[in-house]
Structure formats: C-alpha cells, structure tokens
Design an enzyme around this catalytic site. Structure first.
Site, short mmCIF file in Angstrom:
data_model
loop_
_atom_site.label_atom_id
_atom_site.label_comp_id
_atom_site.label_asym_id
_atom_site.label_seq_id
_atom_site.Cartn_x
_atom_site.Cartn_y
_atom_site.Cartn_z
N LYS A 176 70.16 15.17 74.85
CA LYS A 176 70.03 13.76 73.98
C LYS A 176 69.42 14.07 72.59
CE LYS A 176 68.49 10.08 76.05
NZ LYS A 176 67.83 9.08 77.11
N LYS A 198 63.37 11.69 69.43
CA LYS A 198 62.36 11.53 68.31
C LYS A 198 61.62 12.34 68.28
CE LYS A 198 59.66 8.00 71.14
NZ LYS A 198 58.95 6.58 71.22
N LYS A 219 56.23 18.50 80.66
CA LYS A 219 55.16 18.20 79.98
C LYS A 219 54.00 19.11 80.14
CE LYS A 219 55.88 13.53 78.42
NZ LYS A 219 55.11 12.21 78.08
#
Length: 334
Positions: free
Chosen positions: A197, A200, A115
């Site tokens: 994966k 969103k 992040k």
C-alpha cells in the site's frame, strides 16, 4: 445511536504526511458517510506517541491533519472532528478496559510484532496496549460501525471481545461495533512497489503522492512510477503497476477500467502516466487551496477545536460515568 442515526468512529494518526491513498481510500469515503451516520473523526495523537515524536512537530502535524479533514470536505458542524488528547475519557476508559483484556490477546496482535521489529530500541508498554486504547476510542462513543481496512480488522475483533466480556459481567453497557462493510474507497498502492500500500511512512519519497505535493512534484513521481515491459494499458494482475495507475485514474475521473483501456489503446506508458498525473493534480488542487485558506483563519480552526472537544467530551462522559459506576468507583459529588 444518537437521535435516529447510528454512530460511526474513525481516526488517523498525527504522524507523517497524508497520501493520495489516505484521501481516495478513506477521507473521500468519510465525507460520503457524514449524511448517513453521526460521525466522530479523531486526530489520534495519543496513539502517535508509542513512537518518539518531536513535540513541536507533533502539535503542528495534528493541527494540519485536523485542518485537512475539513479541507477534504468534512463539515465540522455535522461531524465531530477533534483531538483525541483533548478528551480525557479515552485514557480513563483505556485503563479500565486494560483490566478486562488478557495478555494472551495482546500477544497475538500482529501490529505489535511489526512495530517492535521496526522500533527495537523502544518496545514500550503503550505499544503493547495500543489495541486497548483503540478499543476505548470506539467504545467511548458507543460506535455502531467502524470503517476498517484488512490491517485493522484484528483490532476491531479484540474491541468486540473486550466489549462482550464487559457486558457479560455488568450487563448491556457497550454497543458491540461492526466493521463498516459499505462501499470502500480505492485501495492505492505504492508507485515504486505496487505489491504494498501507498504509505505516509515509506522511506522512498517517490513511492507516495502526498496531499500537499505541488503539481511538478506529482508529475515527476508519476513519470518515475513502476510499470512493466508489456507496453499496453490493461487491467491485469500480471501488470500490477499499470493496475494501480488505472485504479488511481479511475478514482480521479470516474472512468471504468474498460473505458481507460479503450482511451489508451495504442498509446505508450508515457502518455498514460501524464494523464494519471494530471488527473491527480486536478483532484488535489481544490483541497490544497481550501487547506491554505483554512490555515490562515486561526480563529475559525481554534473555534472548531474548542467546540468539537466539548461535544466529544459530552458524549464520552455519558459512557465513562456509566462504566465507572458499573465497576464500583465512588460517584462524584457535584
């Protein structure tokens, strides 16, 4: 334990739009777990603000996510479905646990590194201590089990380390949580890059099916899904795009890989993609209809928010008061 049931905790962030992967991989499984465990399902909005959020949008997304939990089949009478930010014990316990967590442990967290690379202009302390808040989320309710994917196992491991360290000093205070190792939901990959994966937060809108996508959008995204040049529907690692579509079709229809291969033997990818898209549309339609109905019933959702926040607060305070006493905080005069 609450009564004769073990406690399970899980949650999702109130950012982005939930995908088909979130539904087939997690939400459907949560519904099945409701009978076996005393479940706390949180909208983890405190975690969301490690990245800058538009306040109105965060409030809206949090409410939609809580409503989606119910639309997906989670019974708010049987499960505690609540906003993390409505239970102050999460932050209070996180501060105490911060004082029992080592910098070296947090430095090893891969999610902080990932992040930080994505948000180099906002590497804040909350991002660094995120795993401690996650530990507080779990330990606050004395959770016995936590459903986690591989990407979250590291966070559960540090939660266990913190709990064991605290217990070694003060006695048997926290339940040591175990990863939920039961039957997991389907692992759904990106339609545009089957090596990763479905997410969103993917910048490519064609990579993910969102739970609120209309039928035309769903069909269009499946038509554009990455396949290969082999031209046959076969469950093989050499065909990751087809494998992913087969996993989706299997999760929506209950058919095995062998049955799917037989069904589409001699047929082209176009027919197969159409069938997968139609199966997804049929699975999502009841959820979408239920969601629309729930959104119109403001009083009902408000009641759930209020009642479940009170329930979560009640159980959280049991743990928090015990922890506060153990570390030496003065008792409250009532």
């Amino acid at each position: 334990m609450i009564g004769d049931k073990k406690v399970l905790f899980s949650g999702m962030q109130a950012t982005g739009n939930l995908t088909l992967g979130n539904y087939l991989g997690a939400l459907q499984n949560w519904v099945k777990l409701s009978d076996e465990y005393e479940c706390f399902y949180s909208v983890v909005d405190l975690h969301s603000i490690t990245v800058r959020q538009d306040p109105a949008e965060l409030r809206s997304r949090a409410r939609k996510l809580l409503t989606l939990y119910i639309a997906a089949g989670l019974d708010p009478e049987k499960n505690c479905i609540y906003y993390q930010s409505h239970v102050s014990g999460h932050c209070e316990l996180a501060w105490i646990l911060n004082c029992f967590t080592y910098m070296g442990e947090l430095n090893r967290m891969t999610q902080f590194k990932d992040k930080s690379a994505k948000h180099a202009d906002n590497i804040n302390a909350g991002l660094f201590t995120y795993p401690v808040l996650m530990a507080a989320d779990i330990l606050l309710y004395q959770a016995d089990v936590v459903p986690v994917g591989k990407d979250q196992l590291q966070h559960l491991e540090i939660t266990r380390d913190i709990a064991q360290r605290f217990n070694a000093i003060y006695g048997d205070v926290f339940t040591i949580p175990e990863p939920y190792l039961g039957k997991s939901g389907a692992k759904i990959m990106s339609l545009q890059d089957p090596a990763k994966k479905m997410s969103k937060s993917d910048e490519n809108v064609n990579a993910s099916i969102y739970l609120m996508d209309d039928p035309d959008t769903i069909m269009r995204k499946f038509k554009r899904a990455v396949t290969d040049s082999e031209g046959c529907v076969r469950y093989s690692e050499s065909q990751p795009g087809i494998m992913n579509l087969m996993d989706i079709y299997s999760a929506c229809t209950g058919k095995s890989a062998a049955e799917i291969e037989k069904e589409f033997d001699g047929k082209g990818y176009g027919d197969f993609k159409m069938a997968v898209g139609e199966s997804v549309v049929s699975v999502l339609k009841p959820l979408q209809d239920r969601f629309e109905d729930l959104q119109k019933d403001k009083a009902y959702i408000d009641g759930i928010i209020k009642n479940n926040a009170e329930k979560a607060e009640y159980y959280s305070l049991k743990t928090l008061r015990k922890v506060q006493k153990k570390v030496g905080f003065p008792e409250r005069i009532r």
